[in-house]
Design a protein around this motif. Structure first.
Motif, PDB file in Angstrom:
ATOM      1  N   ILE A  97      11.930 -13.957 -28.499  1.00  0.00           N
ATOM      2  CA  ILE A  97      10.904 -14.841 -29.051  1.00  0.00           C
ATOM      3  C   ILE A  97       9.571 -14.618 -28.342  1.00  0.00           C
ATOM      4  CG2 ILE A  97      10.184 -17.251 -29.299  1.00  0.00           C
ATOM      5  CD1 ILE A  97      13.159 -17.937 -29.675  1.00  0.00           C
ATOM      6  N   ASP A  98       9.599 -14.630 -27.008  1.00  0.00           N
ATOM      7  CA  ASP A  98       8.358 -14.417 -26.256  1.00  0.00           C
ATOM      8  C   ASP A  98       7.813 -13.011 -26.474  1.00  0.00           C
ATOM      9  OD1 ASP A  98       8.050 -16.942 -25.161  1.00  0.00           O
ATOM     10  OD2 ASP A  98       9.326 -16.488 -23.443  1.00  0.00           O
ATOM     11  N   SER A  99       8.690 -12.023 -26.533  1.00  0.00           N
ATOM     12  CA  SER A  99       8.244 -10.639 -26.720  1.00  0.00           C
ATOM     13  C   SER A  99       7.563 -10.449 -28.065  1.00  0.00           C
ATOM     14  CB  SER A  99       9.427  -9.674 -26.590  1.00  0.00           C
ATOM     15  OG  SER A  99       9.987  -9.747 -25.301  1.00  0.00           O
ATOM     16  N   ILE A 100       8.151 -10.989 -29.112  1.00  0.00           N
ATOM     17  CA  ILE A 100       7.554 -10.887 -30.449  1.00  0.00           C
ATOM     18  C   ILE A 100       6.213 -11.607 -30.476  1.00  0.00           C
ATOM     19  CG2 ILE A 100       7.790 -11.643 -32.855  1.00  0.00           C
ATOM     20  CD1 ILE A 100      10.815 -11.081 -32.567  1.00  0.00           C
ATOM     21  N   ALA A 101       6.149 -12.780 -29.867  1.00  0.00           N
ATOM     22  CA  ALA A 101       4.895 -13.537 -29.846  1.00  0.00           C
ATOM     23  C   ALA A 101       3.802 -12.758 -29.116  1.00  0.00           C
ATOM     24  CB  ALA A 101       5.112 -14.896 -29.184  1.00  0.00           C
ATOM     25  N   ILE A 102       4.144 -12.130 -27.996  1.00  0.00           N
ATOM     26  CA  ILE A 102       3.153 -11.356 -27.242  1.00  0.00           C
ATOM     27  C   ILE A 102       2.654 -10.181 -28.068  1.00  0.00           C
ATOM     28  CG2 ILE A 102       2.824  -9.831 -25.241  1.00  0.00           C
ATOM     29  CD1 ILE A 102       4.671 -11.757 -23.672  1.00  0.00           C
ATOM     30  N   VAL A 103       3.560  -9.459 -28.704  1.00  0.00           N
ATOM     31  CA  VAL A 103       3.166  -8.298 -29.510  1.00  0.00           C
ATOM     32  C   VAL A 103       2.260  -8.726 -30.670  1.00  0.00           C
ATOM     33  CG1 VAL A 103       4.040  -6.496 -31.067  1.00  0.00           C
ATOM     34  CG2 VAL A 103       5.142  -6.884 -28.851  1.00  0.00           C
ATOM     35  N   ILE A 104       2.615  -9.792 -31.352  1.00  0.00           N
ATOM     36  CA  ILE A 104       1.789 -10.289 -32.462  1.00  0.00           C
ATOM     37  C   ILE A 104       0.419 -10.720 -31.949  1.00  0.00           C
ATOM     38  CG2 ILE A 104       1.520 -12.182 -34.128  1.00  0.00           C
ATOM     39  CD1 ILE A 104       4.593 -12.019 -34.532  1.00  0.00           C
ATOM     40  N   TYR A 105       0.414 -11.443 -30.855  1.00  0.00           N
ATOM     41  CA  TYR A 105      -0.839 -11.940 -30.296  1.00  0.00           C
ATOM     42  C   TYR A 105      -1.748 -10.799 -29.865  1.00  0.00           C
ATOM     43  CZ  TYR A 105      -3.787 -15.296 -27.807  1.00  0.00           C
ATOM     44  OH  TYR A 105      -4.826 -16.067 -27.375  1.00  0.00           O
ATOM     45  N   VAL A 106      -1.185  -9.818 -29.166  1.00  0.00           N
ATOM     46  CA  VAL A 106      -1.974  -8.662 -28.733  1.00  0.00           C
ATOM     47  C   VAL A 106      -2.535  -7.932 -29.954  1.00  0.00           C
ATOM     48  CG1 VAL A 106      -1.801  -6.358 -27.676  1.00  0.00           C
ATOM     49  CG2 VAL A 106      -0.911  -8.359 -26.472  1.00  0.00           C
ATOM     50  N   ALA A 107      -1.717  -7.755 -30.972  1.00  0.00           N
ATOM     51  CA  ALA A 107      -2.183  -7.081 -32.190  1.00  0.00           C
ATOM     52  C   ALA A 107      -3.333  -7.852 -32.840  1.00  0.00           C
ATOM     53  CB  ALA A 107      -1.034  -6.914 -33.176  1.00  0.00           C
ATOM     54  N   LEU A 108      -3.203  -9.167 -32.924  1.00  0.00           N
ATOM     55  CA  LEU A 108      -4.271  -9.975 -33.526  1.00  0.00           C
ATOM     56  C   LEU A 108      -5.560  -9.911 -32.709  1.00  0.00           C
ATOM     57  CD1 LEU A 108      -2.278 -13.135 -34.669  1.00  0.00           C
ATOM     58  CD2 LEU A 108      -3.301 -11.376 -36.129  1.00  0.00           C
ATOM     59  N   VAL A 109      -5.429  -9.932 -31.377  1.00  0.00           N
ATOM     60  CA  VAL A 109      -6.613  -9.844 -30.532  1.00  0.00           C
ATOM     61  C   VAL A 109      -7.288  -8.492 -30.704  1.00  0.00           C
ATOM     62  CG1 VAL A 109      -7.444  -9.799 -28.147  1.00  0.00           C
ATOM     63  CG2 VAL A 109      -5.814 -11.556 -28.865  1.00  0.00           C
ATOM     64  N   LEU A 110      -6.495  -7.419 -30.720  1.00  0.00           N
ATOM     65  CA  LEU A 110      -7.062  -6.088 -30.881  1.00  0.00           C
ATOM     66  C   LEU A 110      -7.742  -5.933 -32.237  1.00  0.00           C
ATOM     67  CD1 LEU A 110      -4.311  -3.892 -29.189  1.00  0.00           C
ATOM     68  CD2 LEU A 110      -6.547  -4.571 -28.264  1.00  0.00           C
ATOM     69  N   ILE A 111      -7.140  -6.464 -33.271  1.00  0.00           N
ATOM     70  CA  ILE A 111      -7.770  -6.442 -34.588  1.00  0.00           C
ATOM     71  C   ILE A 111      -9.067  -7.246 -34.546  1.00  0.00           C
ATOM     72  CG2 ILE A 111      -7.559  -7.277 -36.974  1.00  0.00           C
ATOM     73  CD1 ILE A 111      -4.516  -6.604 -36.732  1.00  0.00           C
ATOM     74  N   GLY A 112      -9.034  -8.398 -33.880  1.00  0.00           N
ATOM     75  CA  GLY A 112     -10.223  -9.238 -33.770  1.00  0.00           C
ATOM     76  C   GLY A 112     -11.360  -8.585 -33.009  1.00  0.00           C
ATOM     77  N   THR A 113     -11.041  -7.764 -32.020  1.00  0.00           N
ATOM     78  CA  THR A 113     -12.112  -7.107 -31.256  1.00  0.00           C
ATOM     79  C   THR A 113     -12.775  -6.000 -32.057  1.00  0.00           C
ATOM     80  OG1 THR A 113     -10.599  -5.510 -30.205  1.00  0.00           O
ATOM     81  CG2 THR A 113     -11.043  -7.575 -29.014  1.00  0.00           C
ATOM     82  N   ARG A 114     -12.121  -5.533 -33.086  1.00  0.00           N
ATOM     83  CA  ARG A 114     -12.672  -4.461 -33.912  1.00  0.00           C
ATOM     84  C   ARG A 114     -13.526  -5.013 -35.056  1.00  0.00           C
ATOM     85  NH1 ARG A 114     -10.802  -0.921 -30.928  1.00  0.00           N
ATOM     86  NH2 ARG A 114      -8.700  -0.181 -30.687  1.00  0.00           N
ATOM     87  N   MET A 115     -13.387  -6.289 -35.361  1.00  0.00           N
ATOM     88  CA  MET A 115     -14.138  -6.885 -36.459  1.00  0.00           C
ATOM     89  C   MET A 115     -15.549  -7.237 -36.009  1.00  0.00           C
ATOM     90  SD  MET A 115     -11.200  -9.321 -38.048  1.00  0.00           S
ATOM     91  CE  MET A 115     -11.955  -9.512 -39.631  1.00  0.00           C
ATOM     92  N   LYS A 116     -16.448  -7.241 -36.949  1.00  0.00           N
ATOM     93  CA  LYS A 116     -17.850  -7.581 -36.634  1.00  0.00           C
ATOM     94  C   LYS A 116     -18.143  -8.978 -37.040  1.00  0.00           C
ATOM     95  CE  LYS A 116     -19.227  -2.904 -36.915  1.00  0.00           C
ATOM     96  NZ  LYS A 116     -20.272  -2.008 -36.828  1.00  0.00           N
TER      97      LYS A 116
END
Length: 116
Positions: A97-116
């Protein structure tokens, strides 16, 4: 804020009840419990900070903070999986559960840093 929920859920359902089964001292149990809750509170703060940062205009500082938090989360995941695998490979499913949450969260943050 998702991490705060999943971390608290995992702690209350799997980790903290297991502490009562073993032969550990009350002091060790107390320390482990409050450290677990400190991490839950930190996760909540991370979530709140990200919401506030999303409303700000200075993108370079926000990206730096986001990358710093991503780095912390990746290190956290490595520690969770590494320590669990070292002590009991069969317990890796308890970290799912924690591992999946971390992976999803990291992915969302990385996507967010690429958006303008």
């Amino acid at each position: 804020m998702l991490f705060a929920v999943t971390h608290a859920w995992n702690g209350q359902s799997a980790v903290l009840p297991a502490l009562g089964v073993g032969e550990i001292s009350a002091d060790t149990h107390t320390v482990f419990t409050y450290v677990w809750h400190i991490i839950t509170a930190e996760n909540l703060v991370f979530g709140i900070v990200f919401i506030i940062m999303s409303l700000k205009n200075d993108r370079s500082k926000i990206r730096f903070a986001a990358w710093m938090i991503v780095t912390i989360l990746i290190v956290r995941l490595a520690v969770i999986v590494g320590v669990t695998a070292f002590h009991d490979v069969s317990a890796l499913s308890d970290t799912l559960i924690d591992s999946i949450a971390i992976v999803i969260y990291v992915a969302l943050v990385l996507i967010g840093t690429r958006m303008k």
